[in-house]
Motif scaffolding. Structure first.
Motif, PDB file in Angstrom:
ATOM      1  N   LEU A 181     -39.665 -43.269 -15.379  1.00 22.89           N
ATOM      2  CA  LEU A 181     -39.760 -41.966 -16.047  1.00 22.89           C
ATOM      3  C   LEU A 181     -38.377 -41.346 -16.229  1.00 22.89           C
ATOM      4  CD1 LEU A 181     -42.916 -40.488 -14.261  1.00 22.89           C
ATOM      5  CD2 LEU A 181     -42.761 -41.432 -16.583  1.00 22.89           C
ATOM      6  N   TYR A 182     -37.517 -41.501 -15.219  1.00 22.87           N
ATOM      7  CA  TYR A 182     -36.153 -40.982 -15.342  1.00 22.87           C
ATOM      8  C   TYR A 182     -35.404 -41.694 -16.468  1.00 22.87           C
ATOM      9  CZ  TYR A 182     -31.239 -40.151 -14.464  1.00 22.87           C
ATOM     10  OH  TYR A 182     -29.922 -39.825 -14.617  1.00 22.87           O
ATOM     11  N   SER A 183     -35.596 -43.005 -16.575  1.00 25.05           N
ATOM     12  CA  SER A 183     -34.938 -43.770 -17.634  1.00 25.05           C
ATOM     13  C   SER A 183     -35.383 -43.293 -19.008  1.00 25.05           C
ATOM     14  CB  SER A 183     -35.241 -45.264 -17.460  1.00 25.05           C
ATOM     15  OG  SER A 183     -34.655 -46.016 -18.491  1.00 25.05           O
ATOM     16  N   GLY A 187     -32.990 -41.348 -21.718  1.00 26.95           N
ATOM     17  CA  GLY A 187     -32.851 -41.856 -23.079  1.00 26.95           C
ATOM     18  C   GLY A 187     -33.150 -40.797 -24.120  1.00 26.95           C
ATOM     19  N   LEU A 188     -34.158 -39.995 -23.849  1.00 26.13           N
ATOM     20  CA  LEU A 188     -34.508 -38.913 -24.778  1.00 26.13           C
ATOM     21  C   LEU A 188     -33.369 -37.903 -24.885  1.00 26.13           C
ATOM     22  CD1 LEU A 188     -38.245 -38.261 -23.823  1.00 26.13           C
ATOM     23  CD2 LEU A 188     -37.399 -39.205 -25.983  1.00 26.13           C
ATOM     24  N   VAL A 189     -32.781 -37.560 -23.742  1.00 26.80           N
ATOM     25  CA  VAL A 189     -31.672 -36.609 -23.728  1.00 26.80           C
ATOM     26  C   VAL A 189     -30.491 -37.143 -24.533  1.00 26.80           C
ATOM     27  CG1 VAL A 189     -29.925 -35.535 -22.244  1.00 26.80           C
ATOM     28  CG2 VAL A 189     -32.331 -35.528 -21.560  1.00 26.80           C
ATOM     29  N   ILE A 194     -37.555 -43.516 -30.069  1.00 22.93           N
ATOM     30  CA  ILE A 194     -38.726 -43.763 -29.219  1.00 22.93           C
ATOM     31  C   ILE A 194     -39.053 -45.244 -29.095  1.00 22.93           C
ATOM     32  CG2 ILE A 194     -41.190 -43.324 -28.932  1.00 22.93           C
ATOM     33  CD1 ILE A 194     -39.442 -40.930 -28.325  1.00 22.93           C
ATOM     34  N   PRO A 195     -39.096 -46.022 -30.195  1.00 23.45           N
ATOM     35  CA  PRO A 195     -39.409 -47.461 -30.058  1.00 23.45           C
ATOM     36  C   PRO A 195     -38.411 -48.189 -29.155  1.00 23.45           C
ATOM     37  CG  PRO A 195     -39.623 -46.787 -32.334  1.00 23.45           C
ATOM     38  CD  PRO A 195     -38.988 -45.633 -31.615  1.00 23.45           C
ATOM     39  N   TYR A 196     -37.115 -47.903 -29.358  1.00 22.77           N
ATOM     40  CA  TYR A 196     -36.108 -48.561 -28.527  1.00 22.77           C
ATOM     41  C   TYR A 196     -36.233 -48.108 -27.079  1.00 22.77           C
ATOM     42  CZ  TYR A 196     -31.660 -50.004 -26.566  1.00 22.77           C
ATOM     43  OH  TYR A 196     -30.712 -50.580 -25.760  1.00 22.77           O
ATOM     44  N   LEU A 197     -36.477 -46.837 -26.901  1.00 26.38           N
ATOM     45  CA  LEU A 197     -36.572 -46.266 -25.562  1.00 26.38           C
ATOM     46  C   LEU A 197     -37.713 -46.889 -24.770  1.00 26.38           C
ATOM     47  CD1 LEU A 197     -35.393 -44.148 -23.685  1.00 26.38           C
ATOM     48  CD2 LEU A 197     -36.946 -42.484 -24.688  1.00 26.38           C
TER      49      LEU A 197
END
Length: 251
Positions: A181-183, A187-189, A194-197
């Motif tokens: 969840l942290y990862s 990534g969002l920050v 989204i697909p890559y994340l």
């Protein structure tokens, strides 16, 4: 009361040597994917899921090594030496070329395992605030290494809950979930798509695949593949070879 290797010779399962070989193979698959396979591809996702087996198995075998070693200082020294040997190959692999100043503190899994080994000693020889402070410092130092904080938490969990499998599994899943969840959040920050994340972060839960393998461990050391130093040398050598191969391909 803990079992000695001699007391486990009648158990069927995987030896420590076999577990290490599985971890090495999974690591190689993962690193080949990072070097040559698109992260968001189906093949990349599958290969990274397989690769996530490696670190938990390494951390588990570290607890076994700590448990049976007769020379703790020598054990720490070996990991420290190979952390230094692996420094440049790891950065070459990570960066795809010679590092700039910002990459100099990207340290490797040998470094993280060394800190995890020190955390085991702290956990067994210190108490109260001193122990909490020392473990906090080790966790901070691990931020410069591969599998930051996770390697230490996995290792302490395996060691503390050796006789309580349900608790060990539950905490293991919690640790893996929190860091997944942290990862995703990180990534969002940083603006990742989204697909890559999802393709890059969700394979982190592949760590759970290590649990059945660890559960099959029979307590036996097993024969040494390639001698005492095989597993130490494999890490920097395969990183260097993959880095050079990628440079040649991209030349």
């Amino acid at each position: 009361m803990t079992e000695s290797p001699a007391q486990t010779t009648d158990r069927i399962g995987l030896t420590g040597n076999t577990l290490k070989l599985i971890a090495v193979l999974c690591m190689l698959i993962d690193h080949i994917a990072w070097a040559f396979v698109p992260t968001a591809s189906a093949a990349g996702v599958v290969m990274h899921i397989i690769g996530r087996i490696t670190a938990p198995v390494m951390c588990f075998m570290l607890t076994e090594g700590y448990r049976y070693t007769s020379n703790f200082k020598g054990y720490v020294r070996r990991l420290a030496i190979f952390a230094v040997i692996s420094w440049l190959p790891f950065i070459l692999f990570l960066e795809g070329g010679l590092p700039d100043s910002s990459a100099l503190l990207n340290l490797n899994m040998m470094y993280s395992l060394m800190l995890a080994l020190l955390a085991l000693w702290v956990d067994n020889h210190m108490d109260g605030f001193d122990r909490l402070l020392a473990l906090g410092v080790l966790c901070f130092l691990s931020l410069f290494g591969d599998w930051p904080v996770m390697a230490i938490l996995y290792t302490l969990n395996f060691a503390r809950n050796r006789e309580n499998k349900k608790r060990m599994i539950s905490l293991f899943i919690i640790i893996s979930t929190v860091f997944t969840l942290y990862s995703i959040w990180s990534g969002l920050v940083n603006g990742a798509s989204i697909p890559y994340l999802l393709a890059a972060s969700l394979p982190q839960m592949g760590t759970i695949l290590a649990l059945p393998l660890i559960g099959l461990y029979n307590g036996k050391k097993g024969g040494r593949t390639g001698g005492k130093w095989f597993f130490y040398w494999f890490y920097p050598v395969h990183l260097l070879l993959l880095a050079l191969m990628r440079m040649i391909v991209n030349f």
